[in-house]
Design a protein around this motif. Sequence first.
Motif, PDB file in Angstrom:
ATOM      1  N   LEU A  83      -7.232   1.413  -8.806  1.00  0.00           N
ATOM      2  CA  LEU A  83      -8.045   0.220  -8.572  1.00  0.00           C
ATOM      3  C   LEU A  83      -7.289  -0.791  -7.713  1.00  0.00           C
ATOM      4  O   LEU A  83      -7.846  -1.364  -6.768  1.00  0.00           O
ATOM      5  CB  LEU A  83      -8.431  -0.416  -9.917  1.00  0.00           C
ATOM      6  CG  LEU A  83      -9.242  -1.715  -9.823  1.00  0.00           C
ATOM      7  CD1 LEU A  83     -10.560  -1.480  -9.103  1.00  0.00           C
ATOM      8  CD2 LEU A  83      -9.492  -2.285 -11.224  1.00  0.00           C
ATOM      9  N   GLU A  84      -6.016  -0.998  -8.021  1.00  0.00           N
ATOM     10  CA  GLU A  84      -5.201  -1.925  -7.227  1.00  0.00           C
ATOM     11  C   GLU A  84      -5.062  -1.416  -5.789  1.00  0.00           C
ATOM     12  O   GLU A  84      -5.129  -2.190  -4.838  1.00  0.00           O
ATOM     13  CB  GLU A  84      -3.820  -2.085  -7.872  1.00  0.00           C
ATOM     14  CG  GLU A  84      -2.946  -3.119  -7.174  1.00  0.00           C
ATOM     15  CD  GLU A  84      -1.603  -3.304  -7.857  1.00  0.00           C
ATOM     16  OE1 GLU A  84      -0.737  -4.013  -7.298  1.00  0.00           O
ATOM     17  OE2 GLU A  84      -1.408  -2.731  -8.964  1.00  0.00           O
ATOM     18  N   TYR A  85      -4.885  -0.111  -5.652  1.00  0.00           N
ATOM     19  CA  TYR A  85      -4.755   0.488  -4.323  1.00  0.00           C
ATOM     20  C   TYR A  85      -6.026   0.289  -3.499  1.00  0.00           C
ATOM     21  O   TYR A  85      -5.960  -0.109  -2.329  1.00  0.00           O
ATOM     22  CB  TYR A  85      -4.455   1.983  -4.464  1.00  0.00           C
ATOM     23  CG  TYR A  85      -4.455   2.730  -3.156  1.00  0.00           C
ATOM     24  CD1 TYR A  85      -3.328   2.770  -2.340  1.00  0.00           C
ATOM     25  CD2 TYR A  85      -5.603   3.404  -2.718  1.00  0.00           C
ATOM     26  CE1 TYR A  85      -3.325   3.449  -1.134  1.00  0.00           C
ATOM     27  CE2 TYR A  85      -5.618   4.074  -1.511  1.00  0.00           C
ATOM     28  CZ  TYR A  85      -4.481   4.096  -0.728  1.00  0.00           C
ATOM     29  OH  TYR A  85      -4.503   4.754   0.472  1.00  0.00           O
TER      30      TYR A  85
ATOM     31  N   GLY B 157     -10.037  -5.117   6.238  1.00  0.00           N
ATOM     32  CA  GLY B 157     -10.665  -6.346   6.703  1.00  0.00           C
ATOM     33  C   GLY B 157      -9.758  -7.128   7.637  1.00  0.00           C
ATOM     34  O   GLY B 157     -10.208  -7.653   8.662  1.00  0.00           O
ATOM     35  N   LEU B 158      -8.471  -7.213   7.281  1.00  0.00           N
ATOM     36  CA  LEU B 158      -7.515  -7.940   8.113  1.00  0.00           C
ATOM     37  C   LEU B 158      -7.342  -7.263   9.465  1.00  0.00           C
ATOM     38  O   LEU B 158      -7.350  -7.929  10.516  1.00  0.00           O
ATOM     39  CB  LEU B 158      -6.166  -8.034   7.395  1.00  0.00           C
ATOM     40  CG  LEU B 158      -5.078  -8.834   8.110  1.00  0.00           C
ATOM     41  CD1 LEU B 158      -5.484 -10.302   8.205  1.00  0.00           C
ATOM     42  CD2 LEU B 158      -3.738  -8.698   7.371  1.00  0.00           C
ATOM     43  N   GLU B 159      -7.199  -5.948   9.465  1.00  0.00           N
ATOM     44  CA  GLU B 159      -7.015  -5.225  10.725  1.00  0.00           C
ATOM     45  C   GLU B 159      -8.271  -5.307  11.592  1.00  0.00           C
ATOM     46  O   GLU B 159      -8.177  -5.308  12.820  1.00  0.00           O
ATOM     47  CB  GLU B 159      -6.637  -3.778  10.439  1.00  0.00           C
ATOM     48  CG  GLU B 159      -5.245  -3.642   9.840  1.00  0.00           C
ATOM     49  CD  GLU B 159      -4.824  -2.201   9.627  1.00  0.00           C
ATOM     50  OE1 GLU B 159      -5.727  -1.327   9.557  1.00  0.00           O
ATOM     51  OE2 GLU B 159      -3.608  -1.943   9.508  1.00  0.00           O
ATOM     52  N   GLY B 160      -9.441  -5.395  10.943  1.00  0.00           N
ATOM     53  CA  GLY B 160     -10.674  -5.572  11.707  1.00  0.00           C
ATOM     54  C   GLY B 160     -10.702  -6.912  12.408  1.00  0.00           C
ATOM     55  O   GLY B 160     -11.135  -7.019  13.558  1.00  0.00           O
ATOM     56  N   SER B 161     -10.220  -7.955  11.723  1.00  0.00           N
ATOM     57  CA  SER B 161     -10.183  -9.293  12.318  1.00  0.00           C
ATOM     58  C   SER B 161      -9.148  -9.378  13.440  1.00  0.00           C
ATOM     59  O   SER B 161      -9.321 -10.144  14.390  1.00  0.00           O
ATOM     60  CB  SER B 161      -9.859 -10.339  11.243  1.00  0.00           C
ATOM     61  OG  SER B 161     -10.876 -10.398  10.270  1.00  0.00           O
TER      62      SER B 161
ATOM     63  N   LEU C 246       0.830  -1.209   0.000  1.00  0.00           N
ATOM     64  CA  LEU C 246       0.000   0.000   0.000  1.00  0.00           C
ATOM     65  C   LEU C 246       0.859   1.253   0.000  1.00  0.00           C
ATOM     66  O   LEU C 246       0.555   2.229  -0.705  1.00  0.00           O
ATOM     67  CB  LEU C 246      -0.929  -0.004   1.216  1.00  0.00           C
ATOM     68  CG  LEU C 246      -2.238  -0.768   1.067  1.00  0.00           C
ATOM     69  CD1 LEU C 246      -2.973  -0.818   2.406  1.00  0.00           C
ATOM     70  CD2 LEU C 246      -3.130  -0.136   0.009  1.00  0.00           C
ATOM     71  N   ASP C 247       1.921   1.242   0.773  1.00  0.00           N
ATOM     72  CA  ASP C 247       2.834   2.390   0.806  1.00  0.00           C
ATOM     73  C   ASP C 247       3.460   2.620  -0.571  1.00  0.00           C
ATOM     74  O   ASP C 247       3.579   3.766  -1.031  1.00  0.00           O
ATOM     75  CB  ASP C 247       3.933   2.172   1.857  1.00  0.00           C
ATOM     76  CG  ASP C 247       3.400   2.243   3.278  1.00  0.00           C
ATOM     77  OD1 ASP C 247       2.283   2.770   3.468  1.00  0.00           O
ATOM     78  OD2 ASP C 247       4.093   1.761   4.192  1.00  0.00           O
ATOM     79  N   ASN C 248       3.859   1.525  -1.229  1.00  0.00           N
ATOM     80  CA  ASN C 248       4.451   1.647  -2.567  1.00  0.00           C
ATOM     81  C   ASN C 248       3.445   2.221  -3.562  1.00  0.00           C
ATOM     82  O   ASN C 248       3.776   3.109  -4.368  1.00  0.00           O
ATOM     83  CB  ASN C 248       4.937   0.278  -3.060  1.00  0.00           C
ATOM     84  CG  ASN C 248       6.196  -0.174  -2.329  1.00  0.00           C
ATOM     85  OD1 ASN C 248       6.920   0.639  -1.758  1.00  0.00           O
ATOM     86  ND2 ASN C 248       6.458  -1.474  -2.369  1.00  0.00           N
ATOM     87  N   LEU C 249       2.217   1.697  -3.504  1.00  0.00           N
ATOM     88  CA  LEU C 249       1.190   2.173  -4.432  1.00  0.00           C
ATOM     89  C   LEU C 249       0.840   3.638  -4.182  1.00  0.00           C
ATOM     90  O   LEU C 249       0.538   4.384  -5.122  1.00  0.00           O
ATOM     91  CB  LEU C 249      -0.065   1.310  -4.326  1.00  0.00           C
ATOM     92  CG  LEU C 249       0.034  -0.083  -4.959  1.00  0.00           C
ATOM     93  CD1 LEU C 249      -1.211  -0.897  -4.640  1.00  0.00           C
ATOM     94  CD2 LEU C 249       0.210   0.028  -6.470  1.00  0.00           C
ATOM     95  N   THR C 250       0.889   4.050  -2.925  1.00  0.00           N
ATOM     96  CA  THR C 250       0.617   5.459  -2.609  1.00  0.00           C
ATOM     97  C   THR C 250       1.650   6.364  -3.263  1.00  0.00           C
ATOM     98  O   THR C 250       1.308   7.398  -3.865  1.00  0.00           O
ATOM     99  CB  THR C 250       0.634   5.667  -1.081  1.00  0.00           C
ATOM    100  OG1 THR C 250      -0.389   4.867  -0.481  1.00  0.00           O
ATOM    101  CG2 THR C 250       0.394   7.136  -0.739  1.00  0.00           C
TER     102      THR C 250
ATOM    103  N   LYS D  86      -6.398  -1.827  -0.087  1.00  0.00           N
ATOM    104  CA  LYS D  86      -6.852  -1.084   1.090  1.00  0.00           C
ATOM    105  C   LYS D  86      -8.016  -1.799   1.763  1.00  0.00           C
ATOM    106  O   LYS D  86      -8.080  -1.887   2.993  1.00  0.00           O
ATOM    107  CB  LYS D  86      -7.259   0.336   0.692  1.00  0.00           C
ATOM    108  CG  LYS D  86      -7.678   1.209   1.868  1.00  0.00           C
ATOM    109  CD  LYS D  86      -8.058   2.601   1.403  1.00  0.00           C
ATOM    110  CE  LYS D  86      -8.517   3.465   2.566  1.00  0.00           C
ATOM    111  NZ  LYS D  86      -8.939   4.822   2.099  1.00  0.00           N
ATOM    112  N   ALA D  87      -8.938  -2.325   0.954  1.00  0.00           N
ATOM    113  CA  ALA D  87     -10.076  -3.064   1.500  1.00  0.00           C
ATOM    114  C   ALA D  87      -9.604  -4.329   2.213  1.00  0.00           C
ATOM    115  O   ALA D  87     -10.117  -4.690   3.280  1.00  0.00           O
ATOM    116  CB  ALA D  87     -11.055  -3.420   0.385  1.00  0.00           C
TER     117      ALA D  87
END
Length: 215
Positions: free
Chosen positions: A163-165, A174-178, A128-132, A169-170
Amino acid sequence: MRPLLLVPFLALLACSTSRPHARAEVSDGLSERGGAPGAAFEGRSIIHRASLQVECDEPEKGPTRAAVLAKSHGGYAQQVMTESIWVRIPAERLEGFLAAVPALGTVESKSVSAEDVTDTHRDLKVRLDNLTRIRERYLELLQRAVTVEDTLKVEKELERITLEYETLKARMEGLEGSIALSTVYLDFKRPVSPGPLGWVFYGLGKGIKWLFVWD
């Protein structure tokens, strides 16, 4: 496209498809609190799940009572059924919630699992950091584009990267929510009372156990 834009495009495309090679070693050790459910694992991303079967005289009231108990521990009911319920509990309060479940009835079975997703979590964050950074570069290129052809090509790549970002991100959310909220499933059942023959076999079983094992 002009040569000026080709080099940044190639460099950015290479960055967008690369993945970090470094992996953190997964520790097999438990936390200082003995690895209990909801315990803090230093520097690790852990997903906790639990499943319990509870016997009570009024199993149809079990889900409502469990929802109230979950709320008192900072959680909430995710899905409520006739005699069962899924609840989400803050990971740091899971141990206390599980300790309080016997107030709802007799716990006949319980299973608790802890899944280490540290590598997946770290990998998603790096990507995510790279895509940002790549999106920011493409926005800069878009501002510098002169011809219509350049503008269209940059916009196309920018759309793909965006779109990839958003997809990553989604997944991250979801992972951080779990990780933050543990999932607990409670299934309520009415106690089964053995009939006359059942008590006979129950007594026979106790007698056989006494022949081999003395408490």
